[in-house]
Design a protein around this motif. Structure first.
Motif, PDB file in Angstrom:
ATOM      1  N   VAL A 342      33.845  45.463  47.187  1.00 38.12           N
ATOM      2  CA  VAL A 342      32.522  45.384  47.793  1.00 38.12           C
ATOM      3  C   VAL A 342      32.693  44.956  49.251  1.00 38.12           C
ATOM      4  N   SER A 343      31.735  45.305  50.071  1.00 33.73           N
ATOM      5  CA  SER A 343      31.911  45.179  51.516  1.00 33.73           C
ATOM      6  C   SER A 343      31.801  43.760  52.033  1.00 33.73           C
ATOM      7  N   ASP A 344      31.297  42.810  51.208  1.00 29.73           N
ATOM      8  CA  ASP A 344      31.137  41.447  51.710  1.00 29.73           C
ATOM      9  C   ASP A 344      32.269  40.514  51.289  1.00 29.73           C
ATOM     10  N   LYS A 345      33.374  41.066  50.793  1.00 29.96           N
ATOM     11  CA  LYS A 345      34.561  40.260  50.499  1.00 29.96           C
ATOM     12  C   LYS A 345      35.512  40.292  51.696  1.00 29.96           C
ATOM     13  N   ASP A 346      36.540  39.424  51.660  1.00 27.63           N
ATOM     14  CA  ASP A 346      37.548  39.396  52.721  1.00 27.63           C
ATOM     15  C   ASP A 346      38.549  40.515  52.452  1.00 27.63           C
ATOM     16  N   ILE A 347      38.174  41.704  52.859  1.00 27.30           N
ATOM     17  CA  ILE A 347      38.931  42.904  52.496  1.00 27.30           C
ATOM     18  C   ILE A 347      40.322  42.889  53.107  1.00 27.30           C
ATOM     19  N   THR A 348      40.434  42.478  54.361  1.00 29.87           N
ATOM     20  CA  THR A 348      41.751  42.507  55.011  1.00 29.87           C
ATOM     21  C   THR A 348      42.723  41.557  54.326  1.00 29.87           C
ATOM     22  N   ALA A 349      42.262  40.375  53.924  1.00 31.03           N
ATOM     23  CA  ALA A 349      43.153  39.426  53.248  1.00 31.03           C
ATOM     24  C   ALA A 349      43.613  39.977  51.909  1.00 31.03           C
ATOM     25  N   VAL A 350      42.727  40.660  51.200  1.00 35.54           N
ATOM     26  CA  VAL A 350      43.084  41.245  49.905  1.00 35.54           C
ATOM     27  C   VAL A 350      44.076  42.381  50.091  1.00 35.54           C
ATOM     28  N   LEU A 351      43.803  43.278  51.027  1.00 36.14           N
ATOM     29  CA  LEU A 351      44.698  44.417  51.245  1.00 36.14           C
ATOM     30  C   LEU A 351      46.093  43.963  51.662  1.00 36.14           C
ATOM     31  N   ALA A 352      46.172  42.866  52.404  1.00 38.88           N
ATOM     32  CA  ALA A 352      47.477  42.354  52.844  1.00 38.88           C
ATOM     33  C   ALA A 352      48.330  41.902  51.663  1.00 38.88           C
ATOM     34  N   MET A 353      47.705  41.554  50.528  1.00 42.25           N
ATOM     35  CA  MET A 353      48.445  41.066  49.365  1.00 42.25           C
ATOM     36  C   MET A 353      48.876  42.176  48.415  1.00 42.25           C
ATOM     37  N   MET A 354      48.240  43.348  48.505  1.00 44.34           N
ATOM     38  CA  MET A 354      48.475  44.382  47.501  1.00 44.34           C
ATOM     39  C   MET A 354      49.849  45.025  47.640  1.00 44.34           C
ATOM     40  N   PRO A 355      50.455  45.460  46.523  1.00 46.33           N
ATOM     41  CA  PRO A 355      51.801  46.061  46.559  1.00 46.33           C
ATOM     42  C   PRO A 355      51.830  47.330  47.411  1.00 46.33           C
ATOM     43  N   LYS A 356      52.856  47.444  48.236  1.00 49.21           N
ATOM     44  CA  LYS A 356      52.995  48.632  49.080  1.00 49.21           C
ATOM     45  C   LYS A 356      53.682  49.777  48.332  1.00 49.21           C
ATOM     46  N   LYS A 357      54.507  49.440  47.358  1.00 52.88           N
ATOM     47  CA  LYS A 357      55.202  50.470  46.577  1.00 52.88           C
ATOM     48  C   LYS A 357      54.327  50.897  45.409  1.00 52.88           C
ATOM     49  N   ALA A 358      53.263  51.592  45.735  1.00 55.25           N
ATOM     50  CA  ALA A 358      52.320  52.057  44.718  1.00 55.25           C
ATOM     51  C   ALA A 358      51.568  53.257  45.262  1.00 55.25           C
ATOM     52  N   ALA A 359      51.086  54.100  44.354  1.00 60.66           N
ATOM     53  CA  ALA A 359      50.212  55.213  44.719  1.00 60.66           C
ATOM     54  C   ALA A 359      48.771  54.755  44.505  1.00 60.66           C
ATOM     55  N   TYR A 360      47.939  54.865  45.540  1.00 59.17           N
ATOM     56  CA  TYR A 360      46.571  54.348  45.484  1.00 59.17           C
ATOM     57  C   TYR A 360      45.548  55.461  45.321  1.00 59.17           C
ATOM     58  N   TYR A 361      44.518  55.113  44.558  1.00 56.28           N
ATOM     59  CA  TYR A 361      43.387  56.005  44.321  1.00 56.28           C
ATOM     60  C   TYR A 361      42.129  55.194  44.673  1.00 56.28           C
ATOM     61  N   PHE A 362      41.757  55.249  45.944  1.00 52.11           N
ATOM     62  CA  PHE A 362      40.650  54.428  46.441  1.00 52.11           C
ATOM     63  C   PHE A 362      39.319  55.022  45.985  1.00 52.11           C
ATOM     64  N   THR A 363      38.417  54.132  45.585  1.00 50.68           N
ATOM     65  CA  THR A 363      37.138  54.598  45.068  1.00 50.68           C
ATOM     66  C   THR A 363      36.066  53.559  45.347  1.00 50.68           C
ATOM     67  N   GLN A 364      34.867  53.777  44.843  1.00 49.64           N
ATOM     68  CA  GLN A 364      33.773  52.842  45.070  1.00 49.64           C
ATOM     69  C   GLN A 364      32.911  52.731  43.823  1.00 49.64           C
TER      70      GLN A 364
END
Length: 431
Positions: A342-364
């Protein structure tokens, strides 16, 4: 009105926070008190346990409810948000309130509450407390909605207060520092009422100690009690070595459950000391069967095999921190992550923690607060997270499955509303 029409009415007359965010937040207890007085003060007709915290309060509330149920108590359970059906918010011995109750409550009381213009959560809380009183529950486990001090659940006088942990979330309402947030959560501590604190930091522990001293509330820090001696993964859950109960099997499998388990065991010790009848067998069965007993969903929940597919409702910095570590440790061929926020969370802090060695399927998710999948995809790319974006959760999961081999691992999460859309689609497809 039918049940479906009633729920639509509730959403339209008082849009829930999960749909519109901050616009639904209503500070103060005056409306809640007015509703409660109108209903004859139902919250005074049963014992309560109050659970606050940034993360883990849902798992903690459900597990304590499960343990009490197994010991023969008639237990009300009030939690939020719901994932599939509105009635998940108010359960008695794990069974959601009947549709007829929701419809009749609105029809009987709308002439009173409409002029008050209560928030969705204020109205839902009044509805739940009234239901628990009608059902003559022995005790109700009440999960705080947001914060604590000004949360409308804070009219209760509980036997025990539990605060699981503190991390940064809802900072626009609760403050920008851990001390400020802890101060709001500590607002549930009542004069003379026992309180258990699950986890602390150097910033938050003094806040809780000071509040407890000011209110004369006996305080216990679970981290100092060490009721949980050790934890090791076992299947989709954990095996816990405990101080009082020997080995326990915990059904819930997220890495965060180790901390939750210690908090729960400490809380159970306090409840027993104040006269609750809780047998070792009820503790074992409660930990082992929490989802069956209470209907808990979305906590490292397995929804498919070959490839192994799991969802989790963790959605803020504190929750995602555990999920990211668990994903990094997952043994699989390819890690595939269906992800939305959701748009009112700290998105940048969350994305910085996520695994880079993964295939992502971004959705809403299908709510107004959802960050558009294309925008999330764009921002994620700056953190080295790559994949494609999809218009909704079923489409993203279908793409992940189509790309997968049997030895892959699919995770769906980032927001409780992503998990809600997932579980709703599974429910519809199973009809």
């Amino acid at each position: 009105m039918t049940y479906e029409e009633t729920v639509t009415y509730l959403y339209n007359c008082a849009p829930p926070f999960q749909q519109v965010g901050g616009a639904a937040y209503k500070e103060g207890l005056s409306t809640t008190i007015a509703l409660d007085n109108h209903l004859g003060n139902p919250h005074r007709k049963f014992r309560t346990i109050h659970v606050a915290g940034t993360n883990g309060k849902g798992s903690t509330s459900h597990t304590i409810a499960a343990v009490l149920q197994e010991n023969g108590y008639k237990v009300g359970l009030y939690t939020s948000p719901h994932l599939i059906d509105f009635r998940e918010r108010m359960r008695v011995n794990g069974i959601p309130a009947p549709k007829e109750y929701v419809t009749e409550f609105v029809e009987q009381h709308r002439a009173f509450f409409e002029p008050l213009q209560p928030s969705f959560f204020e109205l839902t809380t009044a509805m739940a407390f009234n239901y628990f009183a009608q059902q003559k529950v022995d005790v109700a486990v009440i999960e705080v909605g947001l914060g604590g001090r000004l949360d409308c659940t804070n009219i209760i006088s509980p036997d025990l207060c539990i605060i699981t942990n503190i991390s940064k979330d809802h900072t626009q309402f609760l403050g920008n520092t851990l001390e400020e947030i802890a101060g709001e959560k500590a607002g549930i501590i009542k004069r003379g009422t026992h309180v258990v604190i699950g986890e602390t930091t150097t910033e938050t522990k003094p806040v809780f100690s000071r509040t407890a001293e000011q209110t004369g509330a006996p305080i216990v820090f679970a981290e100092e009690e060490n009721e949980l001696l050790d934890a090791s993964p076992c299947g989709s859950g954990f095996e816990y070595s405990t101080k009082e109960y020997g080995m326990l099997h915990g059904e819930l499998g997220g890495f965060c459950q180790e901390k939750n388990a210690n908090t729960i065991l400490t809380a159970i010790k306090q409840l027993k000391a104040m006269g609750y009848s809780i047998s070792p067998e009820s503790v074992r069965k409660g930990f082992t069967n929490v989802t069956t007993l209470t209907g808990l969903m979305g906590r490292w929940q397995k929804i498919g095999e070959s490839p192994l597919t799991v969802c989790d409702a963790g959605h803020n910095i504190g929750g995602i921190e555990y999920i990211a570590r668990q994903l990094e440790a997952q043994e699989c061929n390819t890690l595939r992550i269906v992800f939305g926020m959701v748009s009112d969370k700290d998105i940048t802090a969350v994305l910085a923690m996520m695994p880079k060695k993964a295939a992502y399927y971004f959705t809403q998710a299908s709510i107004q607060r959802a960050m558009p999948a294309a925008e999330l995809h764009r921002q994620a790319g700056t953190f080295g997270l790559h994949g494609n974006h999809y218009p909704d959760v079923p489409a993203a999961l279908a793409a992940a499955k189509a790309d997968s081999d049997a030895d892959d691992f699919i995770f769906i999460g980032g927001s409780c509303f992503i998990v809600a859309d997932l579980l709703a689609s599974i429910s519809l497809n199973s009809l």
